[in-house]
Design a protein around this motif. Structure first.
Motif, PDB file in Angstrom:
ATOM      1  N   SER A   1       0.980  -1.145   0.008  1.00 19.99           N
ATOM      2  CA  SER A   1       0.040  -0.065   0.220  1.00 19.99           C
ATOM      3  C   SER A   1       0.915   0.981  -0.150  1.00 19.99           C
ATOM      4  O   SER A   1       0.373   2.390  -0.499  1.00 19.99           O
ATOM      5  N   GLN A   2       2.169   1.112   0.328  1.00 20.73           N
ATOM      6  CA  GLN A   2       3.023   2.357   0.387  1.00 20.73           C
ATOM      7  C   GLN A   2       3.416   2.633  -1.017  1.00 20.73           C
ATOM      8  O   GLN A   2       3.809   3.766  -1.276  1.00 20.73           O
ATOM      9  N   VAL A   3       3.307   1.812  -2.096  1.00 20.17           N
ATOM     10  CA  VAL A   3       3.957   2.046  -3.288  1.00 20.17           C
ATOM     11  C   VAL A   3       2.760   1.831  -4.176  1.00 20.17           C
ATOM     12  O   VAL A   3       2.823   2.432  -5.474  1.00 20.17           O
TER      13      VAL A   3
ATOM     14  N   GLU B   1       4.771   3.838 -12.375  1.00 16.25           N
ATOM     15  CA  GLU B   1       3.450   3.350 -11.828  1.00 16.25           C
ATOM     16  C   GLU B   1       2.708   2.137 -12.750  1.00 16.25           C
ATOM     17  O   GLU B   1       2.371   1.189 -12.131  1.00 16.25           O
ATOM     18  N   ARG B   2       2.760   2.086 -13.869  1.00 17.50           N
ATOM     19  CA  ARG B   2       2.081   0.995 -14.604  1.00 17.50           C
ATOM     20  C   ARG B   2       3.182  -0.090 -14.807  1.00 17.50           C
ATOM     21  O   ARG B   2       2.199  -0.960 -14.434  1.00 17.50           O
ATOM     22  N   SER B   3       4.235   0.032 -14.530  1.00 15.99           N
ATOM     23  CA  SER B   3       4.904  -1.177 -14.498  1.00 15.99           C
ATOM     24  C   SER B   3       4.772  -1.985 -12.967  1.00 15.99           C
ATOM     25  O   SER B   3       4.675  -3.183 -13.124  1.00 15.99           O
ATOM     26  N   ARG B   4       4.758  -1.071 -12.039  1.00 11.51           N
ATOM     27  CA  ARG B   4       4.398  -1.627 -10.879  1.00 11.51           C
ATOM     28  C   ARG B   4       3.128  -2.428 -10.651  1.00 11.51           C
ATOM     29  O   ARG B   4       2.835  -3.479 -10.114  1.00 11.51           O
ATOM     30  N   LEU B   5       2.181  -1.786 -11.331  1.00  9.75           N
ATOM     31  CA  LEU B   5       0.754  -2.219 -11.317  1.00  9.75           C
ATOM     32  C   LEU B   5       0.644  -3.520 -11.918  1.00  9.75           C
ATOM     33  O   LEU B   5       0.056  -4.595 -11.660  1.00  9.75           O
TER      34      LEU B   5
END
Length: 408
Positions: free
Chosen positions: A193-195, A345-349
């Motif tokens: 949730s932090q990232v 952000e998209r890669s993390r998701l």
């Protein structure tokens, strides 16, 4: 789109019967995945719901911390009896985060006893049975995988499990490998949730939309049209009272907590040992060899296929490799620790979705042990399908990551 086509092609290429290509299953699987992903991710208000679920995570974390602080004092998150010179080092994973498993396990059992989760499972099962033309036994087990683990879900259809066809058994196994249990969803969300804003919503969504992907990939790899019906009864999860559900749920959570803690200690130690051995070799491209770097090279093309930009593919490949060879818990921990500028952000998701599955050797051993106990006469078949189920589970979660990458 190329990644989706490649995953479908790989599943068909390793099929037990390449003369059969289940077009209906492919179309149904992709349509259901895109439809669910659109509703859960793109519908107005969806992100607000995800952020609201983060509030649930925080509430559960705070409630758990009350218990751990009472039992373990400052080691469990309570106020320290001294001034901490390095407050950042006061977090103890085993005593502050992992006990969340106990709370979620007890709550899950309570929701089963109150007949809330069974109603949802039966509703999802009915949809899957109609869309994929599968039997009730597989439908119930597949739907239950959204909420419970890879051994608990087949228990719902234990009276029918021994009579399932080879193709149906493989579908059950693949669904187990392509999803995660509700008992660990909140735990993963607590440190992601932090990232990742709305982490719990994303992990729950991943478990939901990976089910049609798992059924589709399984039917490509092990074709079959026979169906085994089920009356949907759940004798294995019946409790005498709410307190009995809480008690037994806590007992099951204790076993899971011990297993997770032990596996983390052993696997991280083994990674450190392998890295120490690789460190004895000459540097490659100006840096010491490590297990993470090797995984990055191996899985980078796969990461690129599911939508990770080329310049981030090696880093994403490391996480996908850790998840496949070790487990998703360690991969999620590493994802949460990455510097903010390492992945966009998209890669993390995409990685949150692609990592959301039990497809690894350790989980496979647990699943095979549970399934063999349910149907000892099918031991040989289960062992034969074991390796395939890790591949099919990995392909299914990769497909989910690719679909989310398109829609996000």
């Amino acid at each position: 789109m190329l990644g989706i086509a490649a995953i479908v092609a790989i599943a068909w290429a390793v099929s037990e019967n390449r003369k059969v290509f289940d077009w209906r299953g492919v179309v149904a699987g992709l349509a259901l995945q895109f439809g669910l992903a659109f509703l859960l991710l793109r519908l107005p208000g969806a992100r607000d719901v995800f952020l609201a679920l983060n509030g649930l995570v925080l509430a559960l974390q705070d409630a758990t911390r009350q218990g751990t602080a009472f039992v373990f004092g400052y080691l469990g998150g309570g106020p320290a009896p001294f001034e901490a010179t390095q407050p950042g080092n006061s977090f103890v994973l085993a005593l502050q985060a992992l006990p969340l498993i106990l709370v979620i396990s007890a709550l899950s059992a309570l929701l089963w006893h109150w007949r809330i989760l069974p109603v949802v499972v039966k509703a999802v099962s009915a949809v899957l049975e109609r869309i994929f033309a599968i039997g009730g036994a597989v439908g119930v087990s597949a739907a239950a995988n959204i909420f419970v683990g890879m051994v608990e879900a087949p228990l719902l259809v234990r009276p029918y499990f021994a009579r399932l066809t080879r193709a149906e058994i493989f579908m059950v196994m693949t669904c187990g490998m392509a999803t995660v249990a509700g008992t660990v969803m909140v735990l993963y969300a607590s440190f992601l949730s932090q990232v990742i804003p709305g982490a719990l919503g994303h992990i729950l969504t991943a478990s939901i939309i990976s089910v049609p992907a798992a059924l589709m990939v399984a039917r490509l790899m092990v074709p079959g049209v026979e169906k085994t019906e089920s009356d949907g009864s759940i004798p294995e999860l019946e409790y005498d009272s709410s307190m009995d559900a809480i008690t037994r749920g806590t007992e099951q959570g204790v076993q899971l907590l011990i297993n997770v803690t032990a596996m983390l200690i052993v696997l991280i130690a083994l990674v450190a040992l392998v890295n120490a051995l690789l460190g004895l070799l000459p540097p490659v491209f100006g840096a010491e060899l490590s297990l993470q770097r090797v995984f990055g090279w191996i899985f980078a093309p796969y990461a690129w296929l599911i939508g990770i930009p080329a310049h981030e593919a090696a880093t994403a490949g490391e996480l996908l490799g850790l998840k496949t060879v070790l487990n998703e818990f360690i991969a999620y921990l590493q994802l949460a620790k990455l510097p903010a500028d390492t992945l966009d952000e998209r890669s993390r998701l995409i990685l949150v979705y692609a990592l959301c599955g039990f497809a690894n050797p350790g989980s496979l051993g647990i699943m095979i042990g549970g399934l063999v106990a349910m149907a000892p006469q099918r031991r040989g078949e289960l062992v034969q399908l074991a390796g395939k189920s890790v591949l099919s589970g990995t392909l299914a979660t990769g497909l989910t990551g690719a679909v989310v990458g398109i829609l996000w």
